[in-house]
Structure formats: C-alpha cells, structure tokens
Scaffold this active site. Structure first.
Site, PDB file in Angstrom:
ATOM      1  N   TYR A  53       0.790  -1.289   0.032  1.00 46.95           N
ATOM      2  CA  TYR A  53      -0.124   0.184  -0.002  1.00 46.95           C
ATOM      3  C   TYR A  53       1.003   1.369  -0.129  1.00 46.95           C
ATOM      4  O   TYR A  53       0.707   2.392  -0.809  1.00 46.95           O
ATOM      5  CB  TYR A  53      -1.096  -0.153   1.194  1.00 46.95           C
ATOM      6  CG  TYR A  53      -1.674   1.323   1.288  1.00 46.95           C
ATOM      7  CD1 TYR A  53      -2.494   1.597   0.278  1.00 46.95           C
ATOM      8  CD2 TYR A  53      -1.425   2.143   2.451  1.00 46.95           C
ATOM      9  CE1 TYR A  53      -3.432   2.975   0.547  1.00 46.95           C
ATOM     10  CE2 TYR A  53      -2.136   3.175   2.546  1.00 46.95           C
ATOM     11  CZ  TYR A  53      -3.004   3.871   1.837  1.00 46.95           C
ATOM     12  OH  TYR A  53      -3.634   5.103   1.594  1.00 46.95           O
ATOM     13  N   TYR A  96     -11.149  15.045   1.658  1.00 46.83           N
ATOM     14  CA  TYR A  96     -11.941  14.335   0.556  1.00 46.83           C
ATOM     15  C   TYR A  96     -13.275  14.663   0.910  1.00 46.83           C
ATOM     16  O   TYR A  96     -13.839  14.283   1.838  1.00 46.83           O
ATOM     17  CB  TYR A  96     -11.650  12.788   0.577  1.00 46.83           C
ATOM     18  CG  TYR A  96     -10.292  12.589   0.271  1.00 46.83           C
ATOM     19  CD1 TYR A  96      -9.851  12.736  -1.067  1.00 46.83           C
ATOM     20  CD2 TYR A  96      -9.468  11.686   0.884  1.00 46.83           C
ATOM     21  CE1 TYR A  96      -8.413  12.286  -1.496  1.00 46.83           C
ATOM     22  CE2 TYR A  96      -8.397  11.054   0.611  1.00 46.83           C
ATOM     23  CZ  TYR A  96      -7.948  11.521  -0.785  1.00 46.83           C
ATOM     24  OH  TYR A  96      -6.596  10.785  -1.317  1.00 46.83           O
ATOM     25  N   THR A 108      -8.590  17.760  -1.728  1.00 43.51           N
ATOM     26  CA  THR A 108      -7.895  16.705  -2.727  1.00 43.51           C
ATOM     27  C   THR A 108      -8.833  16.355  -3.789  1.00 43.51           C
ATOM     28  O   THR A 108     -10.009  15.835  -3.563  1.00 43.51           O
ATOM     29  CB  THR A 108      -7.300  15.409  -2.085  1.00 43.51           C
ATOM     30  OG1 THR A 108      -6.216  15.971  -1.118  1.00 43.51           O
ATOM     31  CG2 THR A 108      -6.596  14.645  -3.153  1.00 43.51           C
ATOM     32  N   ARG A 160      -5.818  -0.292  -8.281  1.00 43.03           N
ATOM     33  CA  ARG A 160      -4.048  -0.377  -7.977  1.00 43.03           C
ATOM     34  C   ARG A 160      -3.907  -1.844  -7.674  1.00 43.03           C
ATOM     35  O   ARG A 160      -4.201  -2.368  -6.662  1.00 43.03           O
ATOM     36  CB  ARG A 160      -3.827   0.582  -6.638  1.00 43.03           C
ATOM     37  CG  ARG A 160      -4.139   1.941  -6.770  1.00 43.03           C
ATOM     38  CD  ARG A 160      -3.558   2.669  -5.638  1.00 43.03           C
ATOM     39  NE  ARG A 160      -3.947   4.026  -5.509  1.00 43.03           N
ATOM     40  CZ  ARG A 160      -4.284   4.750  -4.680  1.00 43.03           C
ATOM     41  NH1 ARG A 160      -4.391   4.134  -3.429  1.00 43.03           N
ATOM     42  NH2 ARG A 160      -4.746   5.880  -4.569  1.00 43.03           N
ATOM     43  N   HIS A 181      -0.349  12.683  -6.869  1.00 39.05           N
ATOM     44  CA  HIS A 181      -0.636  11.733  -5.832  1.00 39.05           C
ATOM     45  C   HIS A 181       0.295  10.555  -5.874  1.00 39.05           C
ATOM     46  O   HIS A 181      -0.045   9.552  -5.644  1.00 39.05           O
ATOM     47  CB  HIS A 181      -2.257  11.168  -6.437  1.00 39.05           C
ATOM     48  CG  HIS A 181      -2.933  10.589  -5.075  1.00 39.05           C
ATOM     49  ND1 HIS A 181      -4.165  11.579  -4.510  1.00 39.05           N
ATOM     50  CD2 HIS A 181      -2.936   9.853  -4.262  1.00 39.05           C
ATOM     51  CE1 HIS A 181      -4.444  11.112  -3.559  1.00 39.05           C
ATOM     52  NE2 HIS A 181      -3.794  10.006  -3.380  1.00 39.05           N
ATOM     53  N   ARG A 209      -0.166   7.573  -7.957  1.00 42.01           N
ATOM     54  CA  ARG A 209      -0.995   6.364  -7.773  1.00 42.01           C
ATOM     55  C   ARG A 209      -2.412   6.519  -8.477  1.00 42.01           C
ATOM     56  O   ARG A 209      -3.306   5.654  -8.164  1.00 42.01           O
ATOM     57  CB  ARG A 209      -1.254   6.685  -6.091  1.00 42.01           C
ATOM     58  CG  ARG A 209       0.073   6.303  -5.328  1.00 42.01           C
ATOM     59  CD  ARG A 209      -0.163   6.948  -3.949  1.00 42.01           C
ATOM     60  NE  ARG A 209      -1.197   5.972  -2.996  1.00 42.01           N
ATOM     61  CZ  ARG A 209      -0.914   4.916  -2.415  1.00 42.01           C
ATOM     62  NH1 ARG A 209       0.494   4.404  -2.465  1.00 42.01           N
ATOM     63  NH2 ARG A 209      -1.238   4.123  -1.500  1.00 42.01           N
ATOM     64  N   ASP A 268       4.566  18.229  -4.885  1.00 43.36           N
ATOM     65  CA  ASP A 268       5.036  16.863  -4.294  1.00 43.36           C
ATOM     66  C   ASP A 268       5.315  15.962  -5.286  1.00 43.36           C
ATOM     67  O   ASP A 268       4.944  16.091  -6.672  1.00 43.36           O
ATOM     68  CB  ASP A 268       3.882  16.560  -3.164  1.00 43.36           C
ATOM     69  CG  ASP A 268       2.926  15.846  -3.703  1.00 43.36           C
ATOM     70  OD1 ASP A 268       2.699  15.466  -4.742  1.00 43.36           O
ATOM     71  OD2 ASP A 268       1.918  15.899  -2.896  1.00 43.36           O
ATOM     72  N   GLY A 327       5.505  12.609   0.827  1.00 41.75           N
ATOM     73  CA  GLY A 327       4.807  11.596   1.507  1.00 41.75           C
ATOM     74  C   GLY A 327       5.507  10.557   1.805  1.00 41.75           C
ATOM     75  O   GLY A 327       5.825  10.348   3.215  1.00 41.75           O
ATOM     76  N   ARG A 328       5.839   9.478   0.923  1.00 40.52           N
ATOM     77  CA  ARG A 328       6.359   8.046   1.400  1.00 40.52           C
ATOM     78  C   ARG A 328       7.527   8.315   2.227  1.00 40.52           C
ATOM     79  O   ARG A 328       7.861   7.658   3.130  1.00 40.52           O
ATOM     80  CB  ARG A 328       6.609   7.469   0.162  1.00 40.52           C
ATOM     81  CG  ARG A 328       5.515   6.911  -0.557  1.00 40.52           C
ATOM     82  CD  ARG A 328       5.882   6.123  -1.720  1.00 40.52           C
ATOM     83  NE  ARG A 328       4.868   5.781  -2.558  1.00 40.52           N
ATOM     84  CZ  ARG A 328       4.336   6.396  -3.762  1.00 40.52           C
ATOM     85  NH1 ARG A 328       4.938   7.591  -4.156  1.00 40.52           N
ATOM     86  NH2 ARG A 328       3.404   6.093  -4.477  1.00 40.52           N
TER      87      ARG A 328
HETATM   88  C1  FMN Z   1       0.377   5.522   1.222  1.00 40.96           C
HETATM   89  C2  FMN Z   1      -0.128   6.793   0.735  1.00 40.96           C
HETATM   90  C3  FMN Z   1      -1.268   7.233   0.841  1.00 40.96           C
HETATM   91  C4  FMN Z   1      -1.856   8.595   0.605  1.00 40.96           C
HETATM   92  N1  FMN Z   1      -3.079   9.154   1.007  1.00 40.96           N
HETATM   93  C5  FMN Z   1      -3.396  10.080   0.789  1.00 40.96           C
HETATM   94  C6  FMN Z   1      -4.501  10.797   1.163  1.00 40.96           C
HETATM   95  O1  FMN Z   1      -5.263  10.317   2.049  1.00 40.96           O
HETATM   96  N2  FMN Z   1      -5.086  11.973   0.698  1.00 40.96           N
HETATM   97  C7  FMN Z   1      -4.183  12.684  -0.224  1.00 40.96           C
HETATM   98  O2  FMN Z   1      -4.413  13.863  -0.689  1.00 40.96           O
HETATM   99  N3  FMN Z   1      -3.107  12.128  -0.645  1.00 40.96           N
HETATM  100  C8  FMN Z   1      -2.711  11.087  -0.302  1.00 40.96           C
HETATM  101  N4  FMN Z   1      -1.631  10.407  -0.949  1.00 40.96           N
HETATM  102  C9  FMN Z   1      -0.772  11.409  -1.934  1.00 40.96           C
HETATM  103  C10 FMN Z   1       0.227  11.945  -0.873  1.00 40.96           C
HETATM  104  O3  FMN Z   1      -0.320  12.918  -0.467  1.00 40.96           O
HETATM  105  C11 FMN Z   1       1.308  12.806  -2.008  1.00 40.96           C
HETATM  106  O4  FMN Z   1       0.615  13.435  -2.935  1.00 40.96           O
HETATM  107  C12 FMN Z   1       2.568  11.867  -2.572  1.00 40.96           C
HETATM  108  O5  FMN Z   1       2.743  10.535  -1.566  1.00 40.96           O
HETATM  109  C13 FMN Z   1       3.634  12.322  -2.997  1.00 40.96           C
HETATM  110  O6  FMN Z   1       4.777  11.571  -3.495  1.00 40.96           O
HETATM  111  P1  FMN Z   1       5.762  10.932  -2.663  1.00 40.96           P
HETATM  112  O7  FMN Z   1       5.036   9.629  -1.875  1.00 40.96           O
HETATM  113  O8  FMN Z   1       6.631  10.506  -3.914  1.00 40.96           O
HETATM  114  O9  FMN Z   1       6.271  11.902  -1.756  1.00 40.96           O
HETATM  115  C14 FMN Z   1      -0.965   9.386  -0.363  1.00 40.96           C
HETATM  116  C15 FMN Z   1       0.216   8.831  -0.671  1.00 40.96           C
HETATM  117  C16 FMN Z   1       0.584   7.619  -0.382  1.00 40.96           C
HETATM  118  C17 FMN Z   1       2.016   6.898  -0.718  1.00 40.96           C
END
Ligand code: FMN
Length: 379
Positions: free
Chosen positions: A26, A132, A158, A167, A278, A281, A308, A331-332
């Site tokens: 995930y 959301y 978002t 996915r 995102h 993703r 990002d 993020g990650r």
């Molecule tokens: C596991 C995971 C869960 C995420 N959940 C959300 C979320 O709940 N809401 C949202 O706006 N973005 C979510 N994102 C997107 C992140 O906010 C962000 O845009 C993205 O992780 C940036 O890329 P990076 O992981 O390479 O830094 C998620 C990303 C990941 C990897």
C-alpha cells in the site's frame, strides 16, 4: 541514528523489513506498472542545478519560509497519507509532533487513523487538514465542522481521486482496514513482531474520522465501498464555490497539474494549489510536478504553488523549489522514517532532509530558498 539511517534509502530498506507485506504494498505502490511513480523520480533526477562559487554574498543560511501568512523553519512539509496506522501505529501523531518541533507543516488525511483533535493537539498550528469532500451534505458539514472545531486553519481539498482506480498491488494483497485476518495476512503480521507488538500496544487501525458515518453491519468490504462512494466524483464549480464560502481559513486544492485548472482555483478564490499526481497512484501517465512547474510558475508568477512527488532527498526539495514551488510536500519518505525507526524516525527524517537541503543550497551558493529559482541548469 545517523549511522543506521544516513539517508532516506536506509529508512526505506528498514521500513520494508519492519512492516507487513500488505502495508508495504500500500505504502510503496503506485498504479499500473508503477511508471508514474518512477517518472516522478526520473524527472527529478534529470534536473541539474548549477553551482556558483565566486558570487556568495556572505549572508548566513536561512531556510525560513513564509507561506499563506505562516512562517516555517524550512520550505518543506508532510503530505497527507491515509491509513497511516496500518503502516505504523500513531504515525500521524508522531509526524505531527515532530513537524511542530521542527516548525514545518504536517497534513492530516481524511483517511487518517487518528482523530482530528489528537493530531491538532500534537501538531498545533503546523497541522493542516486534507479534505476528501463527502457527497452527502450532512456528512460533509459534520466533517468540516469537526476540522474547524479541532482548530485547523489550513485545509487542502484533494480533487485527484474522482473515481476509484485499480491499484493492482493493493488488490493483490487484499488491502483492507482493519487488515483482513486471513492466513496470509496473519503470517505477514507474525513475521513483523515489532509492528505487531506496537499495534497491539496501541489499537487496531481504523478510520477515526470516517467510521462514525459508515452504517453498521456493512462488513469490511461494504464499508470500504461505502467510503469510496462517499467521496466519488469531480468537483463542480458550484461545489468549489460552496467550499470556498464555507471554509474561513486558508484553502488550497491538491492534485492539479494543468494551467486551466490552476487558473480556475485562483479565480474561485482558493489561496493556492498543491501540484501533485498523488505520488503516481492515480493516473499513471500524468506528468510529474517537476514537468509542469516551470510553465505554471510562468503563468502564475505570484500565486502560491506547492508541489510534491518523488522526493527522497533534500536535493529533490531544492529542485522543486528551483522549478518554481514555494513549498514542497513529502509523502512516502516521511513514512519510511517512522516505519523504519519508530517515533524517533519522524524527527530524524525531517532533520536529514533539512540538512541535505541546506547542504545543496550551500553548494549552490544561495542562502535563501527563493534564490534557488536562479539555479536550474539548462544545457
Ligand atoms: C500510502 C499513501 C497514501 C496517501 N494518502 C493520501 C490521502 O489520504 N490524501 C491525499 O490527498 N493524498 C494522499 N496520498 C498522496 C500524498 O499526499 C502525496 O501526494 C504523494 O505521496 C507524494 O509523492 P511521494 O510519496 O513520492 O512523496 C497518499 C500517498 C501514499 C503513498
């Protein structure tokens, strides 16, 4: 800490060994063949920054960044990550607390496994709220009021999940919250004793913000479907206006990439935009923030643009700033910090990224984040 975790790569490697396979898939997955996620990295790797060693002003290094009227110690912060507790218990609280300590922003997801009140208590004014938007007007108003009453001032709407996408890596591990207690998952959990112990010591992760809206007796799959339906759909201009009127604090849109969309956000009175795909993703073939930032900055010279995608090193932050971002979200990599090293990892990953950023700025001969805009090397 520095010896075991000199950089994000070491945190990632440890994280993979410490969390169950379903949680790893995930966290680390993208969509499709993961080409969008890979492209985020490639486009950052392809940016070159040109140093100037003989023009230093002698000024002290200062990474202070003021954005949306708020002063932060550095031009980067934590992007929202849903289902956090699945990857490491209390991760949102740990990151929020560390973000306040280091004075950088932390964004709480609507899909957090923490309460809005707890995150706000840990993150103080540095805590932002990611929305959301629920389609049901009553749920929507309740959720927004809850964020407001918890004390959040900055909200990010978002918009880049208008439909549920397939996915593959999540399907392959049967992702669910709380995790399915099937044999495969139980084995995966038993193979990660530290994660299991910490999870048992805290609580089985659940959607703290959303659970109260999900009707009882739906079962795991039914509840997941209900939640995905709750937030499904594109935002119309009227809906965007309604939210702008409703939210008195700072309001940004997360997930835009085109000039037309940013123009619309601006004209509707949104305070800024987080340029994002995102984390690769949602739409595998979407451009990266690094691809679109230069044009967006040219078109909107004074508008607040955050970005990002793919950041794994302080130099990546410098690159997105150089391409036109006012602030960079991560993020990650933040999650790797906590999954790899526990609570202390929250502070450590932020410290590492900041030191790498400062090192990069020092090499480039700049002392302020804004000066990075002059450093992109165009061959
Ligand atoms: C596991 C995971 C869960 C995420 N959940 C959300 C979320 O709940 N809401 C949202 O706006 N973005 C979510 N994102 C997107 C992140 O906010 C962000 O845009 C993205 O992780 C940036 O890329 P990076 O992981 O390479 O830094 C998620 C990303 C990941 C990897």
């Amino acid at each position: 800490m520095d010896r075991e975790f000199p950089g994000v790569a070491a945190m990632l490697a440890k994280a993979k060994k410490r969390i169950p396979h379903f949680a790893w898939e995930y966290l680390n997955g993208g969509i499709g063949r993961d080409m969008g996620k890979a492209h985020n990295r490639e486009s950052l790797d392809n940016v070159r920054l040109l140093p100037n060693y003989l023009h230093h002003t002698g000024a002290e290094m200062d990474t202070t960044t003021t954005i949306l009227g708020q002063e932060f110690a550095a031009p980067f912060g934590v992007a929202p990550i849903g289902l956090g507790g699945l990857m490491w218990p209390k991760v949102a609280e740990y990151l929020a607390k560390a973000a306040q300590g280091q004075n950088i922003p932390f964004t709480m997801s609507t899909f957090a496994t923490a309460t809005a009140e707890n995150v706000r208590a840990q993150g103080g004014k540095n805590a932002w709220f990611q929305l959301y938007k629920p389609n049901d007007p009553e749920v929507r108003e309740h959720l927004i009021s809850r964020a407001e009453n918890a004390g959040f001032d900055t909200m990010l709407l978002t918009v880049d999940i208008p439909v549920m996408t397939r996915r593959e890596r999540e399907f392959a591990v049967g992702l669910s919250l709380p995790p399915n207690m099937d044999l495969s998952n139980i084995i995966q959990m038993l193979l990660r004793p530290r994660w299991l112990l910490e999870t048992l010591m805290h609580e089985v992760p659940k959607f703290h913000l959303l659970d109260q809206y999900v009707p009882n007796n739906l079962g795991r799959q039914g509840a997941a479907y209900y939640v995905s339906e709750l937030i499904r759909g594109h935002q119309s201009v009227d809906q965007l206006k309604e939210l702008r009127d409703r939210w008195k604090g700072k309001l940004l849109i997360k997930g835009l990439q085109s000039v037309a969309d940013v123009a619309r956000a601006k004209e509707l009175g949104y305070d800024g935009v987080l340029i994002s795909n995102h984390g690769g993703r949602q739409l595998e073939s979407a451009p990266s923030a690094a691809d679109v930032l230069p044009e967006l900055r040219r078109e909107f010279p004074d508008y607040t643009l955050l970005a990002d995608g793919g950041v794994r090193h302080g130099a990546d932050i410098a690159k997105l700033l150089a391409l036109g971002a006012d602030m960079v979200m991560v993020g990650r990599a933040m999650m790797y910090g906590v999954c790899g090293a526990g609570e202390a990892g929250a502070d450590h990953v932020m410290k590492v990224l900041k030191e790498e950023l400062v090192g990069t700025m020092g090499q480039l001969g700049v002392t302020r984040p804004a000066e990075l805009k002059n450093c992109v090397y165009n061959s």
